[in-house]
Motif scaffolding. Structure first.
Motif, mmCIF file in Angstrom:
data_model
loop_
_atom_site.group_PDB
_atom_site.id
_atom_site.type_symbol
_atom_site.label_atom_id
_atom_site.label_comp_id
_atom_site.label_asym_id
_atom_site.label_seq_id
_atom_site.Cartn_x
_atom_site.Cartn_y
_atom_site.Cartn_z
ATOM 1 N N THR A 21 3.176 4.716 9.679
ATOM 2 C CA THR A 21 3.368 3.825 9.291
ATOM 3 C C THR A 21 1.783 3.433 8.106
ATOM 4 N N ASN A 22 0.738 4.408 7.485
ATOM 5 C CA ASN A 22 -0.315 3.945 6.423
ATOM 6 C C ASN A 22 0.171 4.587 5.608
ATOM 7 N N PRO A 23 0.626 3.890 4.483
ATOM 8 C CA PRO A 23 0.859 4.799 2.976
ATOM 9 C C PRO A 23 -0.133 5.830 2.828
ATOM 10 N N ILE A 24 -1.214 5.437 2.785
ATOM 11 C CA ILE A 24 -2.126 6.650 2.485
ATOM 12 C C ILE A 24 -2.042 8.038 3.801
ATOM 13 N N GLY A 25 -1.733 8.468 3.131
ATOM 14 C CA GLY A 25 -1.263 9.900 3.563
ATOM 15 C C GLY A 25 -2.219 10.272 3.144
ATOM 16 N N ILE A 26 -1.324 11.836 4.657
ATOM 17 C CA ILE A 26 -3.025 12.996 3.743
ATOM 18 C C ILE A 26 -2.417 13.358 2.812
ATOM 19 N N ASN A 27 -4.117 13.604 2.044
ATOM 20 C CA ASN A 27 -4.515 13.516 1.006
ATOM 21 C C ASN A 27 -3.728 12.662 -0.512
ATOM 22 N N HIS A 28 -3.387 11.280 0.290
ATOM 23 C CA HIS A 28 -2.737 10.326 -0.849
ATOM 24 C C HIS A 28 -3.754 10.069 -2.086
ATOM 25 N N VAL A 29 -3.524 10.083 -3.472
ATOM 26 C CA VAL A 29 -4.054 9.781 -4.310
ATOM 27 C C VAL A 29 -3.630 8.817 -4.878
ATOM 28 N N SER A 30 -2.320 8.215 -5.555
ATOM 29 C CA SER A 30 -2.346 6.820 -5.778
ATOM 30 C C SER A 30 -0.651 6.592 -5.900
ATOM 31 N N ASN A 31 -0.260 5.277 -6.250
ATOM 32 C CA ASN A 31 1.220 4.900 -6.581
ATOM 33 C C ASN A 31 1.022 4.478 -8.018
ATOM 34 N N ASP A 32 0.529 4.775 -9.043
ATOM 35 C CA ASP A 32 0.483 4.476 -10.317
ATOM 36 C C ASP A 32 1.124 5.746 -10.700
ATOM 37 N N PRO A 33 2.690 5.724 -11.125
ATOM 38 C CA PRO A 33 3.015 6.767 -11.873
ATOM 39 C C PRO A 33 2.530 7.014 -13.108
ATOM 40 N N ALA A 34 1.968 6.436 -14.285
ATOM 41 C CA ALA A 34 1.156 7.342 -14.989
ATOM 42 C C ALA A 34 -0.260 8.158 -14.568
ATOM 43 N N ASN A 35 -0.040 8.105 -13.714
ATOM 44 C CA ASN A 35 -1.113 9.162 -13.535
ATOM 45 C C ASN A 35 -1.184 9.374 -11.421
ATOM 46 N N TYR A 36 0.440 10.015 -11.112
ATOM 47 C CA TYR A 36 0.312 10.211 -9.253
ATOM 48 C C TYR A 36 0.314 11.479 -9.565
ATOM 49 N N ALA A 37 -1.636 11.877 -8.924
ATOM 50 C CA ALA A 37 -1.314 12.836 -8.863
ATOM 51 C C ALA A 37 -1.662 14.417 -7.554
ATOM 52 N N GLY A 38 -1.435 13.467 -6.649
ATOM 53 C CA GLY A 38 -0.838 13.844 -5.148
ATOM 54 C C GLY A 38 0.618 13.535 -4.729
ATOM 55 N N PRO A 39 0.081 13.792 -3.516
ATOM 56 C CA PRO A 39 1.383 13.751 -2.656
ATOM 57 C C PRO A 39 2.393 12.355 -3.265
ATOM 58 N N LEU A 40 3.444 12.327 -2.471
ATOM 59 C CA LEU A 40 4.502 11.329 -2.020
ATOM 60 C C LEU A 40 3.681 10.767 -1.288
ATOM 61 N N THR A 41 3.421 11.460 0.340
ATOM 62 C CA THR A 41 3.165 10.772 1.185
ATOM 63 C C THR A 41 3.663 9.028 2.063
ATOM 64 N N VAL A 42 4.688 9.168 1.259
ATOM 65 C CA VAL A 42 6.269 8.103 1.969
ATOM 66 C C VAL A 42 5.458 8.060 3.979
ATOM 67 N N PRO A 43 5.041 6.933 4.262
ATOM 68 C CA PRO A 43 5.481 6.777 5.343
ATOM 69 C C PRO A 43 7.030 6.493 5.851
ATOM 70 N N ILE A 44 6.787 6.645 7.375
ATOM 71 C CA ILE A 44 8.086 6.946 7.845
ATOM 72 C C ILE A 44 9.099 5.189 7.936
ATOM 73 N N VAL A 45 7.677 4.143 7.921
ATOM 74 C CA VAL A 45 8.696 2.831 7.821
ATOM 75 C C VAL A 45 9.450 2.750 6.754
ATOM 76 N N GLN A 46 8.033 3.302 5.314
ATOM 77 C CA GLN A 46 8.513 3.094 4.445
ATOM 78 C C GLN A 46 9.587 3.588 3.795
ATOM 79 N N GLN A 47 9.761 4.949 4.642
ATOM 80 C CA GLN A 47 11.534 5.401 4.329
ATOM 81 C C GLN A 47 12.878 5.135 4.653
#
Length: 368
Positions: free
Chosen positions: A123-149
Motif C-alpha cells: 500500500t505504501n506509494p513510496i516504494g523501493i527507491n521511489h523519487v517523484s510522481n512529477d512527470p516533469a522530473n520523474y527520475a526514479g522507478p514507478l513503484t505503484v503499490p498493489i492497492v493503486q495497481q
C-alpha cells in the motif's frame, strides 16, 4: 547526453535496493493480451490473465530503459519470462505491461494487463527507491503499490469478469523494506513484525476488492522463504533467522486474514514457499546444477563493466534487471541456476513457479 546521464543515474539509484522486491474472456471488454488461435491451450480453457504485484511478477515496466541500455528488462535472466507470463501462455494469453516508464521517462499507460511493478509495496506509494510522481522530473522507478495497481485497473476497465484469471502476489518488498530498517537501527524487530503483518492484512483486503468487483478466478501467491535466497544465504545467522521468521509471519497472517474474512473459499491460494523449499533441497532433480548458493547473472562482471564506463556506483548494476545472455555466469545459466541475482528467480525457476500455479489451479477444477 545530459538526459542519458540522468537516466543512467536514476537506474543506479534504483538498482541499489531493487527487490522483490503474481476464466474465459470477453477480451474486448477488458483489453490486454489477445489470442486469435481458437485451439484449446495447454490449460484446457482460454483465460485472459490480469496480474498485480512486485518485481517477482513484473513483466517489463522498466524494459524500455533497461533493455535499451543493458539488454535487460525484467527481474530474471533476460530475455526469459517471469511466472505470470508463463501462466498466461498456459491459458492462451499474452501478458504485457499495463504501464511503462520511470528513470527519467514519464509513466505511460499501455494496453497490457500486467500491473505488477518492481519496487512496489502493498500500500505504501513510496516504494523501493521511489523519487517523484512529477512527470516533469520523474527520475526514479514507478513503484505503484498493489492497492493503486488495482485501482488503476478498475479505472480503466470498470470491473473484472468471469472470463479472467487474476494473479496476485506481493509482500516481499514489505518484508525487505522493514528488515532493512531494522538492520539500519531505524526500526525495532517488534515494530517491523507489526508492519509486515499489517501489509499482509492489507493485501487480503485488496483481494477482497478484486472479488467484490467481479473476479471469479483469483490466484493468490504467498512469498517464498526469503532466507533461502542467495541474499539470505550470505547473511548472518541472526539476519537469516529474521528473514525466515517474517516470511512465515507474512504468509500466516495473509492466510489468517483471508480465512477470517471468509475469502479463503473464494480464491485459489498458492503456497509457493513449499515447492521452493522442495526444489532447493532437491535442486539436481529439477535440472539445476547450482541451487541457492550462486547467481546465474555474473554480478561481479556487470559491476566491473559499469566501473569501466565510469559509473560512480558500479555495484548498483549487479541486479537481474540489467542481466542479459551476455552477462550470464556460464552459458545456459538461465536453466542451470535457481537464482538470477541474490533475490530473483531464473527463467527455469520461474517456469517451475508457473507449473506450481497451474497445478494448484487445476486442483481447483478450473480448466477441467
Amino acid at each position: 547526453m545530459k538526459k542519458q546521464r540522468s537516466t543512467r543515474a536514476a537506474l543506479v539509484r534504483f538498482a541499489q535496493v531493487a527487490t522483490a522486491s503474481a476464466a474465459f474472456a470477453l477480451l474486448a471488454a477488458c483489453g490486454g493480451g489477445s489470442d486469435d488461435n481458437n485451439s484449446t491451450p495447454p490449460g484446457g480453457v482460454k483465460l485472459q490473465v490480469v496480474s498485480f504485484g512486485d518485481s517477482l511478477s513484473d513483466v517489463g515496466t522498466y524494459s524500455p530503459v533497461a533493455a535499451a541500455n543493458f539488454g535487460g528488462g525484467r527481474f530474471t535472466t533476460n530475455p526469459g519470462q517471469v511466472w505470470v507470463q508463463d501462466v498466461a501462455q498456459y491459458y492462451g494469453d499474452t501478458l504485457t505491461p499495463a504501464m511503462t516508464g520511470g528513470f527519467g521517462t514519464p509513466p505511460q499507460t499501455q494496453s497490457g494487463l500486467g500491473y505488477a511493478q518492481g519496487g512496489a509495496l502493498v500500500t505504501n506509494p513510496i516504494g523501493i527507491n521511489h523519487v517523484s510522481n512529477d512527470p516533469a522530473n520523474y527520475a526514479g522507478p514507478l513503484t505503484v503499490p498493489i492497492v493503486q495497481q488495482v485501482k488503476n485497473y478498475l479505472a480503466a476497465h470498470g470491473s473484472f469478469n468471469s472470463g479472467q484469471l487474476v494473479l496476485v502476489g506481493g509482500g516481499a518488498n514489505d518484508i525487505l523494506y522493514n528488515l532493512q530498517a531494522v538492520q539500519a537501527g531505524a526500526l525495532s524487530p517488534t515494530n517491523a513484525g507489526v508492519a509486515i503483518a499489517t501489509a499482509a492484512g492489507q493485501l487480503a483486503g485488496i483481494i477482497g476488492t478484486i472479488l467484490q468487483n467481479g473476479a471469479t478466478h483469483v490466484l493468490v501467491s504467498n512469498v517464498p522463504d526469503i532466507s533461502m535466497t542467495p541474499q539470505g544465504m550470505m547473511s548472518t545467522p541472526a539476519v537469516r533467522a529474521q528473514m525466515q521468521q517474517v516470511s512465515k509471519l507474512f504468509n500466516d497472517t495473509l492466510t489468517g486474514a483471508l480465512t477470517q474474512s471468509g475469502l479463503i473459499s473464494k480464491v485459489i491460494v498458492l503456497d509457493i514457499a513449499t515447492p521452493f523449499a522442495n526444489i532447493t533441497a532437491n535442486y539436481a532433480q529439477f535440472g539445476f546444477t547450482v541451487s541457492n548458493t550462486g547467481t546465474a547473472c555474473n554480478l561481479q562482471a556487470m559491476a566491473a563493466a559499469a566501473q569501466k564506463f565510469g559509473e560512480p556506483n558500479p555495484q548498483a548494476f549487479a541486479t537481474s534487471l540489467f542481466c542479459s545472455p551476455e552477462t550470464l555466469t556460464v552459458a545456459g545459466a538461465d536453466q542451470t541456476y535457481m537464482f538470477a541475482d541474490t533475490l530473483h528467480p531464473t527463467t527455469h525457476l520461474h517456469a517451475l513457479w508457473a507449473q506450481a500455479a497451474e497445478q494448484t489451479i487445476a486442483k481447483s477444477g478450473l480448466g477441467k
